[in-house]
Write an enzyme that holds these catalytic residues in place. Structure first.
Site, PDB file in Angstrom:
ATOM      1  CE  LYS A   1      26.928  46.392  42.052  1.00 13.31           C
ATOM      2  NZ  LYS A   1      28.998  46.735  42.320  1.00 13.31           N
TER       3      LYS A   1
HETATM    4  O1  G3P Z   1      32.257  46.878  39.440  1.00 11.39           O
HETATM    5  C1  G3P Z   1      32.135  45.556  39.201  1.00 11.39           C
HETATM    6  C2  G3P Z   1      33.689  44.599  39.735  1.00 11.39           C
HETATM    7  O2  G3P Z   1      34.269  45.466  40.936  1.00 11.39           O
HETATM    8  C3  G3P Z   1      35.002  43.587  38.938  1.00 11.39           C
HETATM    9  O3  G3P Z   1      36.162  44.021  39.431  1.00 11.39           O
HETATM   10  O4  G3P Z   1      38.158  43.335  38.612  1.00 11.39           O
HETATM   11  O5  G3P Z   1      36.772  41.888  40.132  1.00 11.39           O
HETATM   12  O6  G3P Z   1      36.389  41.800  38.029  1.00 11.39           O
HETATM   13  P1  G3P Z   1      36.595  42.585  38.909  1.00 11.39           P
END
Ligand code: G3P
Length: 215
Positions: free
Chosen positions: A83
């Site tokens: 990633k």
């Molecule tokens: O896959 C990316 C994700 O983990 C980000 O999520 O909720 O931190 O915006 P969030």
């Protein structure tokens, strides 16, 4: 649509996997920190029982550094996806990794143009963050619709991986739009089961079964 699970919590991954709901796993530095365990040990453990792709995020901001990290991560399992962040250096790394046949996931994508760049560099997955766009009053799912359209126009093979998912409607709309993958936090995955008519239906069936069930 494939379901990836967006967590580094090994017991949550095992639980979802028992229900056949884990086609892959995505992690990031925040999720690794939250899991509170050694990075390598965690990824190796996930890789011991998950056969689908496991995204592991590089931390370097240079292509050279990303490639060095990729070499290390690839030793942690035979299903590791590298990633990288959506930057010029990140795309240099993606181009090289793709040349070597290594799978990549381009993260922190917030525009269709970034998604186009990632596809041209040869990314395996693009991760548009829908929840974080919603957070700033920009409709996140519009981005998924745009990317789907552009990728289809030019037959890019890069898979649209909907990330930063916060609730079941994100998953419903991702499926309607035709996203390839959605990565879901464990709590949101469990929300997909919920319906009060299912609960009351089970209760009524069990009540009626008392009339004939033996023992
Ligand atoms: O896959 C990316 C994700 O983990 C980000 O999520 O909720 O931190 O915006 P969030």
């Amino acid at each position: 649509m494939k379901f990836f699970i967006d967590t580094a919590d090994v017991s949550a991954i095992r639980k979802a996997n028992e229900m056949g709901l884990v086609d892959g796993v995505t992690t990031n530095p925040t999720l690794i920190k939250k899991a509170g365990r050694d990075h390598e040990e965690t990824i190796r453990e996930i890789s011991s029982f998950i056969t689908g792709p496991i995204s592991v995020e590089t931390l370097s901001l240079t292509a050279e550094g990303m490639l060095k990290e990729a070499d290390e991560y690839l030793k942690w399992g035979n299903n590791i996806v590298i990633k990288v962040v959506m930057t010029p250096e990140g795309m240099k790394a993606v181009k090289e990794l793709s040349k070597r046949g290594i799978k990549t996931n381009v993260t922190l994508c917030f525009t269709a143009m970034q998604a186009l760049i990632a596809a041209k560099a040869g990314a395996t997955y693009i991760s548009p963050f829908v929840g974080r766009l919603d957070d700033i009053s920009q409709y996140g799912m519009d981005l998924i619709r745009q990317i789907r359209g552009i990728y289809d126009n030019y037959e890019f093979e890069t898979e649209v991986l909907v990330a930063s998912v916060r609730h079941p409607i994100h998953i419903l709309e991702a499926a309607e739009i035709g996203a390839d993958v959605v990565t879901v936090p464990p709590s949101t995955l469990m929300q997909l089961f919920n319906h009060p008519l299912t609960d009351s239906g089970i209760k009524a069936f069990l009540e009626d079964a008392k009339a004939f069930a033996k023992g």
